[in-house]
Design a protein around this motif. Structure first.
Motif, PDB file in Angstrom:
ATOM      1  N   LYS A  20      -1.083   1.665  -7.395  1.00 20.73           N
ATOM      2  CA  LYS A  20      -2.358   1.236  -6.818  1.00 20.73           C
ATOM      3  C   LYS A  20      -3.539   1.613  -7.694  1.00 20.73           C
ATOM      4  N   TRP A  23      -5.660  -1.125  -9.479  1.00 27.74           N
ATOM      5  CA  TRP A  23      -6.405  -2.149  -8.758  1.00 27.74           C
ATOM      6  C   TRP A  23      -7.778  -2.372  -9.394  1.00 27.74           C
ATOM      7  N   GLU A  27      -8.577  -6.143  -9.732  1.00 25.41           N
ATOM      8  CA  GLU A  27      -9.480  -6.735  -8.737  1.00 25.41           C
ATOM      9  C   GLU A  27     -10.387  -7.815  -9.334  1.00 25.41           C
ATOM     10  N   SER A  44       3.097  -5.396  -5.871  1.00 22.57           N
ATOM     11  CA  SER A  44       2.791  -3.996  -6.100  1.00 22.57           C
ATOM     12  C   SER A  44       3.937  -3.097  -5.653  1.00 22.57           C
ATOM     13  N   ASP A  49      -1.556   0.011  -1.710  1.00 27.98           N
ATOM     14  CA  ASP A  49      -2.394  -0.651  -2.710  1.00 27.98           C
ATOM     15  C   ASP A  49      -3.610  -1.276  -2.015  1.00 27.98           C
ATOM     16  N   ALA A  51      -5.178  -3.807  -2.720  1.00 31.10           N
ATOM     17  CA  ALA A  51      -5.088  -5.277  -2.774  1.00 31.10           C
ATOM     18  C   ALA A  51      -4.696  -5.867  -1.423  1.00 31.10           C
ATOM     19  N   THR A  61      -0.548 -11.156  -1.685  1.00 31.51           N
ATOM     20  CA  THR A  61      -0.123  -9.792  -1.985  1.00 31.51           C
ATOM     21  C   THR A  61       1.235  -9.502  -1.363  1.00 31.51           C
TER      22      THR A  61
END
Length: 185
Positions: A20, A23, A27, A44, A49, A51, A61
């Motif tokens: 994570k 990110w 992002e 992931s 995470d 996300a 995701t």
């Protein structure tokens, strides 16, 4: 184990992260891909995470398990392109899937690319560089190890672009606030 249905359909673009903590790199990339309408699967190995909390329309995701379970999923992935910050493709437990056309690495820092563990980037098809200096470093390693040349593109460091935007916004806010304070006098 049994394959899931989604593995039988080719995904156009997959982002894979083993943690994570990356990110902040992904992002801004996900935001841009979503704005472009690019269907992307963000996979992931972190159950928490950030996300998973996003509302992107075109970014799907998925938690794919931790450690070796995640790598096992990636080893049989069916995708056109995989983008990842994870080094060691085809070296450790993460192997190239026969069903993935192209692997792209993006560094998550602006540092010497030769500091990766031995063979960390050797089996990627492309690397998105954070600085021009990294191009020579990769070409030197390719020559030394007799590897085919990778596609190299200079893209910078996405989270630094985000930090610059926050700094500029804070400066604009500070200027506005000072203007308000002075007009009140």
């Amino acid at each position: 184990g049994k394959r899931e249905k989604e593995e039988t359909q080719k995904m156009p673009l997959v982002i894979f992260t083993d943690s994570k903590r990356y990110w902040n790199t992904f992002e801004p990339i996900c935001r841009e891909l979503d704005q472009l309408g690019q269907e992307t699967w963000y996979m992931s190995a972190s159950l928490d995470d950030p996300a998973y909390q996003t509302n992107f329309e075109h970014i799907h995701t998925q938690f794919i398990g931790e450690d070796n379970k995640a790598f096992a999923k990636m080893n049989f992935l069916n995708a056109d392109v995989v983008l990842s910050t994870t080094p060691g493709l085809d070296v450790y437990q993460w192997k190239r899937s026969k069903l993935v056309k192209y692997y792209v690495h993006i560094p998550h820092a602006c540092s010497d690319i030769t500091l990766y563990r031995m063979f960390g980037l050797d089996y990627y098809d492309a690397v998105l560089l954070s600085g021009e200096y990294q191009k020579k470093q990769i070409r030197d390693l390719e020559e030394l190890r007799k590897l085919p040349e990778k596609e190299l593109e200079l893209v910078g460091v996405p989270y630094m672009d985000e930090m610059r935007k926050r700094l500029e916004e804070a400066e604009r806010k500070d200027v506005r606030d000072k203007g308000t304070d002075e007009s009140a006098k």
